[in-house]
Design a protein around this motif. Structure first.
Motif, mmCIF file in Angstrom:
data_model
loop_
_atom_site.group_PDB
_atom_site.id
_atom_site.type_symbol
_atom_site.label_atom_id
_atom_site.label_comp_id
_atom_site.label_asym_id
_atom_site.label_seq_id
_atom_site.Cartn_x
_atom_site.Cartn_y
_atom_site.Cartn_z
ATOM 1 N N VAL A 176 1.011 -1.786 -0.143
ATOM 2 C CA VAL A 176 -0.078 0.005 0.061
ATOM 3 C C VAL A 176 0.758 1.530 -0.090
ATOM 4 N N ILE A 177 0.653 2.431 -0.909
ATOM 5 C CA ILE A 177 1.531 3.417 -1.000
ATOM 6 C C ILE A 177 0.499 4.307 -1.436
ATOM 7 N N PHE A 178 0.375 5.612 0.222
ATOM 8 C CA PHE A 178 -0.528 6.257 0.098
ATOM 9 C C PHE A 178 -2.326 6.107 -0.184
ATOM 10 N N GLN A 179 -3.067 5.503 0.047
ATOM 11 C CA GLN A 179 -4.332 4.874 0.156
ATOM 12 C C GLN A 179 -4.425 3.844 -1.611
ATOM 13 N N ASN A 180 -3.793 3.852 -1.882
ATOM 14 C CA ASN A 180 -3.026 2.870 -3.648
ATOM 15 C C ASN A 180 -2.546 1.164 -2.493
ATOM 16 N N TYR A 181 -3.521 0.250 -3.942
ATOM 17 C CA TYR A 181 -2.661 -1.207 -3.994
ATOM 18 C C TYR A 181 -1.958 -1.444 -4.531
ATOM 19 N N TYR A 182 -1.185 -1.352 -3.928
ATOM 20 C CA TYR A 182 0.002 -2.673 -5.707
ATOM 21 C C TYR A 182 0.723 -3.465 -5.971
ATOM 22 N N SER A 183 0.248 -4.297 -7.051
ATOM 23 C CA SER A 183 1.242 -5.887 -6.982
ATOM 24 C C SER A 183 2.339 -5.373 -8.197
ATOM 25 N N TYR A 184 3.557 -6.087 -7.854
ATOM 26 C CA TYR A 184 3.928 -6.697 -8.460
ATOM 27 C C TYR A 184 5.069 -7.789 -8.747
ATOM 28 N N PRO A 185 5.829 -8.303 -9.270
ATOM 29 C CA PRO A 185 6.445 -9.992 -9.497
ATOM 30 C C PRO A 185 7.748 -9.590 -9.038
ATOM 31 N N SER A 186 8.210 -10.901 -8.165
ATOM 32 C CA SER A 186 9.506 -10.795 -7.966
ATOM 33 C C SER A 186 10.067 -12.109 -8.395
ATOM 34 N N SER A 187 11.474 -12.523 -8.642
ATOM 35 C CA SER A 187 12.176 -13.892 -8.810
ATOM 36 C C SER A 187 13.355 -13.881 -8.052
ATOM 37 N N ASN A 188 13.258 -14.707 -6.867
ATOM 38 C CA ASN A 188 13.906 -14.636 -5.759
ATOM 39 C C ASN A 188 13.799 -15.851 -4.777
ATOM 40 N N PRO A 189 15.277 -16.817 -5.663
ATOM 41 C CA PRO A 189 15.953 -17.994 -5.176
ATOM 42 C C PRO A 189 16.378 -18.086 -4.399
ATOM 43 N N ILE A 190 16.210 -19.270 -3.659
ATOM 44 C CA ILE A 190 17.130 -19.123 -2.603
ATOM 45 C C ILE A 190 18.194 -20.624 -2.498
ATOM 46 N N SER A 191 19.120 -20.446 -1.934
ATOM 47 C CA SER A 191 20.034 -21.871 -1.729
ATOM 48 C C SER A 191 20.347 -21.802 -0.310
ATOM 49 N N TRP A 192 20.278 -23.286 -0.399
ATOM 50 C CA TRP A 192 20.725 -23.192 1.343
ATOM 51 C C TRP A 192 21.841 -24.455 1.652
#
Length: 274
Positions: A96-112
């Protein structure tokens, strides 16, 4: 004997994978990396058959008393609200940014790296794992006996449910509070797929950063075009801002706070405020 244990393990795993769960974590974090003050907020990891959602617990609590026609906005903390398909590293992020609702994609592979260290805590037998992920070094403890390869935020992929994960600078600690099996899938359409009736505006990560920077450069910009006497801001008890001169001063305070509290969990993509 080994075959019996193996079959039992498979059935045990299938039982977990066929159920929906709400797993509550406490997030202890510092908004300002130089501060000694911590904030605690509870989040819920909702594990469904095909996807998982990491949700601010107050959204779930609010969903019980508000209907989809209620227009309100929670301040979603620290870019934490995410959704992804099971066994995948592609996420949908919500903000939420100043009463607007947003979505955005990301790719976050994790290695353990799974370590030999083990310990027991709250009757759970835990095993240690480490990772260099999203710009920070992390230490995690997972539960091999609970074959859910998920965890809080974007921490996943270990052979067991994550019990605790924290960064080496002690800025962020996620800790398991409760594992609750659901009789049916909990409907999140009012709190993540929409924000109490408001559909998210799909944007890119680059656009998200532009919006955050614009919000920083021009705090409360919409109020400047309003007529005097038609608006006011109450940032604290006993303080009311209702003139442009007061707003100019308050905007400077807001900018300083944004820079001071710019300590996101994803340090690799942290926004650099001027």
């Amino acid at each position: 004997m080994k075959k019996i244990i193996l079959v039992g393990s498979i059935l045990f795993a299938q039982l977990f994978f066929s159920q929906d769960y709400q797993i509550t974590y406490n997030l202890r974090y510092r908004e300002d990396s130089l501060s000694t003050n911590y904030i605690n907020k509870n989040f819920v990891l909702q594990v469904e058959k095909d996807q998982t959602k990491f949700i601010f617990k107050s959204l779930i609590d609010g969903n019980k008393i508000l209907d989809a026609n209620t227009r309100m906005f929670y301040d979603l903390p620290m870019e934490q609200i995410v959704q992804h398909k099971r066994n995948a590293d592609d996420y949908t992020n919500y903000e939420v940014i100043f009463q607007n609702y947003y979505s955005y994609p990301s790719s976050n592979p994790i290695s353990w790296t799974i370590e030999k260290d083990t310990k027991t805590e709250n009757t759970y037998k835990l095993q240690k794992a480490t990772s260099n992920f999203i710009g920070r070094q992390w230490e995690a403890w997972f539960i091999p006996d609970i074959p859910i390869m998920e965890g809080p935020y974007k921490f996943r992929g270990l052979p067991g449910l994550i019990y605790e994960v924290k960064d080496s600078k002690d800025n962020f600690t996620y800790e398991l509070i409760e594992v609750k099996k659901l009789d049916k899938t909990y409907d999140t359409s009012n709190i993540i797929e929409t924000h109490f009736g408001t559909k998210p505006i799909a944007i890119t990560r680059k656009k998200y950063e532009e919006l955050k920077l614009n919000d920083y450069k021009n705090p409360y910009a919409d109020y400047r075009s309003m007529s005097a006497g038609t608006w006011s801001i109450s940032p604290s008890e006993g303080r009311v801002i209702n003139t442009i001169a007061q707003l100019d001063q308050y905007a400077k305070e807001v900018q300083e706070r944004i820079k001071r509290q710019n300590n996101p969990v994803d340090l690799a993509t942290a926004i650099k405020y001027p």
